[in-house]
Design an enzyme around this catalytic site. Sequence first.
Site, mmCIF file in Angstrom:
data_model
loop_
_atom_site.group_PDB
_atom_site.id
_atom_site.type_symbol
_atom_site.label_atom_id
_atom_site.label_comp_id
_atom_site.label_asym_id
_atom_site.label_seq_id
_atom_site.Cartn_x
_atom_site.Cartn_y
_atom_site.Cartn_z
ATOM 1 N N GLY A 1 7.823 -4.399 -11.900
ATOM 2 C CA GLY A 1 7.602 -3.110 -11.252
ATOM 3 C C GLY A 1 8.578 -2.881 -10.110
ATOM 4 N N GLY B 1 8.866 -0.487 -7.985
ATOM 5 C CA GLY B 1 8.368 0.612 -7.166
ATOM 6 C C GLY B 1 8.551 0.260 -5.699
ATOM 7 C CB VAL B 2 6.840 1.585 -2.674
ATOM 8 C CG1 VAL B 2 7.204 1.680 -1.220
ATOM 9 C CG2 VAL B 2 6.800 2.968 -3.275
ATOM 10 C CG ASP C 1 -4.718 3.621 -0.406
ATOM 11 O OD1 ASP C 1 -4.158 4.576 0.171
ATOM 12 O OD2 ASP C 1 -4.215 2.481 -0.503
ATOM 13 C CG HIS D 1 28.252 14.498 19.552
ATOM 14 N ND1 HIS D 1 28.514 14.229 18.225
ATOM 15 C CD2 HIS D 1 29.322 14.039 20.262
ATOM 16 C CE1 HIS D 1 29.707 13.655 18.125
ATOM 17 N NE2 HIS D 1 30.224 13.519 19.350
HETATM 18 P P1 FAD Z 1 -7.362 0.005 3.084
HETATM 19 O O1 FAD Z 1 -6.308 -0.189 4.084
HETATM 20 O O2 FAD Z 1 -7.265 -0.710 1.787
HETATM 21 O O3 FAD Z 1 -8.707 -0.371 3.804
HETATM 22 C C1 FAD Z 1 -9.933 -0.386 3.142
HETATM 23 C C2 FAD Z 1 -10.859 -1.298 3.907
HETATM 24 O O4 FAD Z 1 -12.153 -1.162 3.387
HETATM 25 C C3 FAD Z 1 -10.501 -2.768 3.794
HETATM 26 O O5 FAD Z 1 -10.424 -3.319 5.073
HETATM 27 C C4 FAD Z 1 -11.648 -3.379 2.994
HETATM 28 O O6 FAD Z 1 -11.972 -4.697 3.413
HETATM 29 C C5 FAD Z 1 -12.767 -2.433 3.341
HETATM 30 N N1 FAD Z 1 -13.802 -2.355 2.321
HETATM 31 C C6 FAD Z 1 -13.646 -2.103 1.007
HETATM 32 N N2 FAD Z 1 -14.843 -2.011 0.398
HETATM 33 C C7 FAD Z 1 -15.768 -2.225 1.360
HETATM 34 C C8 FAD Z 1 -17.166 -2.235 1.373
HETATM 35 N N3 FAD Z 1 -17.875 -1.954 0.271
HETATM 36 N N4 FAD Z 1 -17.802 -2.511 2.534
HETATM 37 C C9 FAD Z 1 -17.095 -2.756 3.677
HETATM 38 N N5 FAD Z 1 -15.776 -2.735 3.723
HETATM 39 C C10 FAD Z 1 -15.116 -2.458 2.589
HETATM 40 N N6 FAD Z 1 1.548 2.681 3.445
HETATM 41 C C11 FAD Z 1 2.321 3.342 4.333
HETATM 42 O O7 FAD Z 1 2.013 4.490 4.665
HETATM 43 N N7 FAD Z 1 3.455 2.784 4.850
HETATM 44 C C12 FAD Z 1 3.845 1.544 4.508
HETATM 45 O O8 FAD Z 1 4.863 1.058 5.005
HETATM 46 C C13 FAD Z 1 3.059 0.810 3.594
HETATM 47 N N8 FAD Z 1 3.385 -0.446 3.231
HETATM 48 C C14 FAD Z 1 2.587 -1.137 2.373
HETATM 49 C C15 FAD Z 1 2.963 -2.428 2.008
HETATM 50 C C16 FAD Z 1 2.167 -3.164 1.149
HETATM 51 C C17 FAD Z 1 2.583 -4.566 0.771
HETATM 52 C C18 FAD Z 1 0.965 -2.592 0.647
HETATM 53 C C19 FAD Z 1 0.075 -3.395 -0.262
HETATM 54 C C20 FAD Z 1 0.582 -1.312 0.992
HETATM 55 C C21 FAD Z 1 1.404 -0.569 1.858
HETATM 56 N N9 FAD Z 1 1.089 0.736 2.217
HETATM 57 C C22 FAD Z 1 1.884 1.427 3.083
HETATM 58 C C23 FAD Z 1 -0.115 1.400 1.695
HETATM 59 C C24 FAD Z 1 -1.242 1.343 2.753
HETATM 60 O O9 FAD Z 1 -1.494 -0.005 3.069
HETATM 61 C C25 FAD Z 1 -2.471 2.020 2.235
HETATM 62 O O10 FAD Z 1 -2.167 3.341 1.829
HETATM 63 C C26 FAD Z 1 -3.540 2.069 3.312
HETATM 64 O O11 FAD Z 1 -3.871 0.789 3.757
HETATM 65 C C27 FAD Z 1 -4.783 2.780 2.795
HETATM 66 O O12 FAD Z 1 -5.715 2.857 3.811
HETATM 67 P P2 FAD Z 1 -7.271 2.880 3.501
HETATM 68 O O13 FAD Z 1 -7.942 2.840 4.822
HETATM 69 O O14 FAD Z 1 -7.565 3.969 2.554
HETATM 70 O O15 FAD Z 1 -7.560 1.537 2.698
HETATM 71 P P1 NAD Z 2 4.446 1.935 -7.317
HETATM 72 O O1 NAD Z 2 3.639 2.935 -8.035
HETATM 73 O O2 NAD Z 2 5.282 2.347 -6.173
HETATM 74 O O3 NAD Z 2 5.412 1.181 -8.322
HETATM 75 C C1 NAD Z 2 4.942 0.531 -9.462
HETATM 76 C C2 NAD Z 2 6.084 0.428 -10.439
HETATM 77 O O4 NAD Z 2 5.692 -0.429 -11.480
HETATM 78 C C3 NAD Z 2 6.443 1.778 -11.077
HETATM 79 O O5 NAD Z 2 7.825 1.967 -10.992
HETATM 80 C C4 NAD Z 2 5.951 1.635 -12.514
HETATM 81 O O6 NAD Z 2 6.741 2.360 -13.422
HETATM 82 C C5 NAD Z 2 6.098 0.141 -12.725
HETATM 83 N N1 NAD Z 2 5.213 -0.420 -13.735
HETATM 84 C C6 NAD Z 2 3.937 -0.108 -14.030
HETATM 85 N N2 NAD Z 2 3.463 -0.906 -15.002
HETATM 86 C C7 NAD Z 2 4.460 -1.752 -15.337
HETATM 87 C C8 NAD Z 2 4.589 -2.826 -16.260
HETATM 88 N N3 NAD Z 2 3.568 -3.203 -17.025
HETATM 89 N N4 NAD Z 2 5.778 -3.476 -16.342
HETATM 90 C C9 NAD Z 2 6.821 -3.114 -15.538
HETATM 91 N N5 NAD Z 2 6.759 -2.106 -14.653
HETATM 92 C C10 NAD Z 2 5.585 -1.447 -14.536
HETATM 93 O O7 NAD Z 2 3.376 0.795 -6.905
HETATM 94 P P2 NAD Z 2 3.532 -0.460 -5.945
HETATM 95 O O8 NAD Z 2 4.963 -0.757 -5.671
HETATM 96 O O9 NAD Z 2 2.651 -1.502 -6.505
HETATM 97 O O10 NAD Z 2 2.901 0.081 -4.614
HETATM 98 C C11 NAD Z 2 1.582 0.609 -4.629
HETATM 99 C C12 NAD Z 2 1.438 1.684 -3.614
HETATM 100 O O11 NAD Z 2 1.379 1.136 -2.308
HETATM 101 C C13 NAD Z 2 2.628 2.644 -3.555
HETATM 102 O O12 NAD Z 2 2.536 3.634 -4.534
HETATM 103 C C14 NAD Z 2 2.473 3.217 -2.202
HETATM 104 O O13 NAD Z 2 1.544 4.248 -2.242
HETATM 105 C C15 NAD Z 2 1.916 2.061 -1.395
HETATM 106 N N6 NAD Z 2 3.009 1.448 -0.618
HETATM 107 C C16 NAD Z 2 3.699 2.221 0.253
HETATM 108 C C17 NAD Z 2 4.741 1.684 0.967
HETATM 109 C C18 NAD Z 2 5.494 2.548 1.915
HETATM 110 O O14 NAD Z 2 5.009 3.624 2.217
HETATM 111 N N7 NAD Z 2 6.660 2.146 2.384
HETATM 112 C C19 NAD Z 2 5.100 0.351 0.800
HETATM 113 C C20 NAD Z 2 4.391 -0.402 -0.121
HETATM 114 C C21 NAD Z 2 3.329 0.152 -0.817
#
Ligand code: FAD
Ligand code: NAD
Length: 477
Positions: free
Chosen positions: A190, A192-193, A321, A453
């Site tokens: 994948g 992606g991001v 999310d 600038h």
């Molecule tokens: P979450 O952050 O997933 O929080 C949900 C919380 O709910 C968790 O703490 C969980 O423990 C809790 N929870 C779940 N179910 C229950 C329950 N039943 N009872 C009590 N607690 C519960 N987004 C960006 O905008 N910029 C970035 O640079 C970025 N980088 C990322 C990098 C990575 C590696 C990943 C994985 C994601 C990244 N994201 C980024 C995406 C971002 O992390 C999510 O969009 C964001 O965390 C979503 O926020 P949320 O509060 O909806 O959910």
């Molecule tokens: P993504 O949707 O960005 O990328 C997933 C990639 O995997 C896509 O390009 C898709 O075509 C590919 N894919 C799907 N199934 C596949 C398969 N079976 N084999 C090969 N390729 C496959 O998802 P992600 O990178 O897992 O990140 C999840 C989400 O977390 C992002 O969409 C974003 O919303 C969030 N995130 C955001 C940031 C940021 O804002 N900088 C950073 C990390 C994560």
Amino acid sequence: MAKTYDVVVIGGGPAGYVAAIRCAQLGLETACVEQWINFKGDPALGGTCLNVGCIPSKTLLESSEQYHHLKEGIESHGIHVEGVRLDLDRMMARKEDIVLQLTNGIGALFKANGVEWLQGHGKLLADRQVEITHRDGSTDVVNADNVIIATGSVPIEIGAAPVDNAEGVIVDSTGALDFRQVPETLGVIGAGVIGLELGSVWNRLGAKVVMLEAVEDFLALADQQIARDALRQFKKQGLDIRLGTRVIATEKTGDGVKVHFKDKDGDHEIVFEKLLVSVGRRPNTDNVAAPESDLLFGERGFIHVDEHCGTNLPGVYAIGDVVRGPMLAHKGSEEGVMVAEIIAGQHGHLNYDAIPWVIYTDPEIAWVGKTEQALKTEGIPYKIGTFPFGANGRAKAMDAATGMVKMLAHAETDTLLGCHIIGPYASELIQEAVLAMEFNASSEDLARTIHGHPTLYEAMHEAALSVHGRALHKINT
Ligand code: FAD
Ligand code: NAD
């Protein structure tokens, strides 16, 4: 008797904790149920974003960029550095320290605002009752006039490559943020991001990274002109990105994992020391609502909501999310603010057309609004203005003069419809376009705004000027 709150938030990530703080600011008696246990075995707030997402990934991106720059990017400035050495343990300890500072900070903000943290797993029952299951298995029930579900998302798993972070060979993003040695080879399923950000981290630290992406279009969500430039630059950095590949199976070997995949040239296999599966994330709704709650779920498991994040149940909202829209921390946080204000009787609102996206690679990629391909598909008439960082003095001084700014404005009204950036600090620059779109600005408004600038922002100014063919520092075509 069960306690009654004005608001109970389930989930303390950037959507839930922000909603809880805003509710408390507005005078509502608020509790937040959160179950996260961090790497030290302690309960923690902050969700995916602070614990295993945005913050640790950006910390490692910054550290790995500094290392790479010292090794390979500084000679051109006339600075000769010898003996650059990686201390991965220290890099990881710094990351953990930052995560702890920020997650503990949320606890402090809760205390200061009077938000009660109910530690454990929250589950919506009928009539806005919430059951909390604590770590020791005991349960409590509380009542709420309003419930906000913010339970986030989890990585999507694929049968061909089952993840086991504890074993550490086939991992998801959480595992790949925590390698204790630089792998010699890293496969990424994948592109992606997450794949690009974490692939960049390990590539800069010395791993040979191969990315296996199922679809033919690279970064399909991004403007395709920008995506093509990005692909070219990432390949130059040594990321081996293979589009249109399908992973069929994986097989653990003594020293890694053998990946079988297909592309248009046939069947292949490669052995990697580590394999990252980053094929997207899915809403986390496991055991979040009892059947008798009657909460409605929609497409692909998301909780069904209207444009103000109201569910099918009165007084029950869902944000972040776990609902439709981009899975981005700032989108969830703003939904939290909107819902808190609606609960308090105000007019909460969120402009879903002005949500910025940022990919923190080098160069960074950022955008807001419509892509050129979307405008074409939707039949909206548009004008394009572009400006290359190669003609920007500040970018030259930084030795980062690659990429461009691309602005898209309505051909008749000149309203800014989209902005796409690949280049230095795109993450910061994009905010000018977000603000412009929030105020319904035209490209002319940006063109008539004085920009300091020499700054990178001059590339934004010049791209706006270029919409009307009057850029000053490039030859207009
Ligand atoms: P979450 O952050 O997933 O929080 C949900 C919380 O709910 C968790 O703490 C969980 O423990 C809790 N929870 C779940 N179910 C229950 C329950 N039943 N009872 C009590 N607690 C519960 N987004 C960006 O905008 N910029 C970035 O640079 C970025 N980088 C990322 C990098 C990575 C590696 C990943 C994985 C994601 C990244 N994201 C980024 C995406 C971002 O992390 C999510 O969009 C964001 O965390 C979503 O926020 P949320 O509060 O909806 O959910
Ligand atoms: P993504 O949707 O960005 O990328 C997933 C990639 O995997 C896509 O390009 C898709 O075509 C590919 N894919 C799907 N199934 C596949 C398969 N079976 N084999 C090969 N390729 C496959 O998802 P992600 O990178 O897992 O990140 C999840 C989400 O977390 C992002 O969409 C974003 O919303 C969030 N995130 C955001 C940031 C940021 O804002 N900088 C950073 C990390 C994560």
